[in-house]
Design a protein around this motif. Structure first.
Motif, short mmCIF file in Angstrom:
data_model
loop_
_atom_site.label_atom_id
_atom_site.label_comp_id
_atom_site.label_asym_id
_atom_site.label_seq_id
_atom_site.Cartn_x
_atom_site.Cartn_y
_atom_site.Cartn_z
N ASN A 176 0.83 -1.21 0.00
CA ASN A 176 0.00 0.00 0.00
C ASN A 176 0.86 1.25 0.00
O ASN A 176 0.52 2.26 -0.64
N LEU A 193 2.10 1.88 -3.56
CA LEU A 193 1.05 2.48 -4.39
C LEU A 193 0.85 3.94 -4.03
O LEU A 193 0.61 4.79 -4.90
N SER A 248 -0.66 -3.52 -8.16
CA SER A 248 -1.64 -4.12 -7.24
C SER A 248 -1.73 -5.63 -7.47
O SER A 248 -1.85 -6.40 -6.51
#
Length: 323
Positions: free
Chosen positions: A229, A232, A282
């Motif tokens: 996360n 990203l 992802s």
């Protein structure tokens, strides 16, 4: 002897009353027809949401001042592709710096040495407490404090030449990310039971060897999901290096938009590339999490591709049986 429960409607007997001694003349229990509960609120909310989405799409599609043809013309423009490549480069390098330095800071924070623990705490406190945008500007204007970078006999140069836009972007993003990765790594290291460390020390392992071979491999199951996360988020936060004149994706599209008067169209182009890059990573994060979850889960859930294969095989079997 006649069973009193035989007097039910239509001569049907409940399933509980049918014994093993009943002959072939026994009456089968009545089939229960289940009527599903209708959730009218769900239908109404689904219609409302679809209507709002349709209105939003229609508003963008029918906007007179947006030239959608320009979006398709500039998606694969060489300047845009170069900007996307620089965004990916600065994000990967800053994330590597953040992970390496974050692991070091986490170990320092958990150290019994009060000096190293305090230094790590102050570092995390500062970089988590100030905005990334401000940190980027501080690095970019570092020459106002240190006009010359003097490392003695090793290196000496003007700070203006050293602190290029790329270096300012790398230090600003990487050092800030290290503060967050330090807390993620610390949480992962503390999730491993102390008995694992004690058992390794009982076998004669040193502290460093225990950390490398016992603690960190088990902590990765906790560290990997938030790290994915964070990466990203790093891809999106890299747009802030626009402030230090680093020519990444947002700056490249903005430059084209200012010269071609297609400002909104170029912002859509930037969004498309950000979505493409984050979607690809992802998928990688999903399979990386599955790899490190093998030791904690006996039966991993099927991947989307495995679900598609199972459904296709079931459909082919159904089709062959009906032919």
């Amino acid at each position: 002897m006649t069973d009193k429960l035989d007097k039910g409607t239509g001569g049907a007997r409940p399933a509980a009353a049918v014994s093993k001694d009943d002959g072939p003349a026994s009456v089968a229990p009545a089939v229960i027809k289940a009527i599903p509960v209708r959730h009218y609120g769900r239908y109404v909310s689904a219609v409302v949401v679809l209507a709002l989405v349709g209105l939003l799409i229609n508003a963008f599609a029918t906007a007179e001042k947006i030239q959608w043809q320009a979006v398709g013309d500039y998606v694969f423009d060489s300047t845009v592709l170069a900007g996307a490549g620089r965004t990916l480069l600065i994000s990967v390098l800053a994330m590597v710096m953040g992970v390496v330095l974050g692991v070091i800071l986490a170990v320092m924070r958990l150290s019994k040495n009060p000096v190293t623990s305090w230094v790590a705490w102050v570092y995390i406190w500062f970089f988590r407490g100030t905005p990334v945008y401000v940190q980027l500007l501080l690095w970019f204007n570092l020459a106002l404090i240190f006009p010359v970078l003097n490392l003695g006999p090793l290196y000496k140069d003007e700070m203006v030449d050293v602190m290029t836009p790329f270096m300012a972007a790398l230090l600003g993003l990487g050092l800030n990310e290290a503060a967050y990765m330090a807390e993620i790594c610390r949480a992962g290291l503390q999730s491993v039971d102390d008995g694992q460390t004690e058992a390794a020390h009982a076998l004669g392992m040193s502290h460093g060897k225990t950390l490398r071979r016992i603690v960190i491999p088990q902590a990765m199951r906790v560290i990997v999901p938030p790290t994915g996360n964070e990466f990203l988020n790093m891809l999106k936060t890299s747009s802030l290096v626009y402030a230090v004149t680093y020519n990444e994706l947002l700056r490249a599209t903005s430059t084209i938009g200012s010269t071609s008067y297609a400002v909104m169209e170029m912002l859509f182009v930037a969004c498309i590339w950000y979505l493409v890059i984050t979607s690809v990573f992802s998928v990688g994060q999903y399979y990386l999490e599955r790899r490190f979850a093998r030791g904690s889960s006996r039966n991993l859930p099927p991947t989307p591709w495995q679900k598609i294969k199972v459904n296709m095989m079931a459909f082919s079997r159904e089709r062959s049986s009906t032919v």
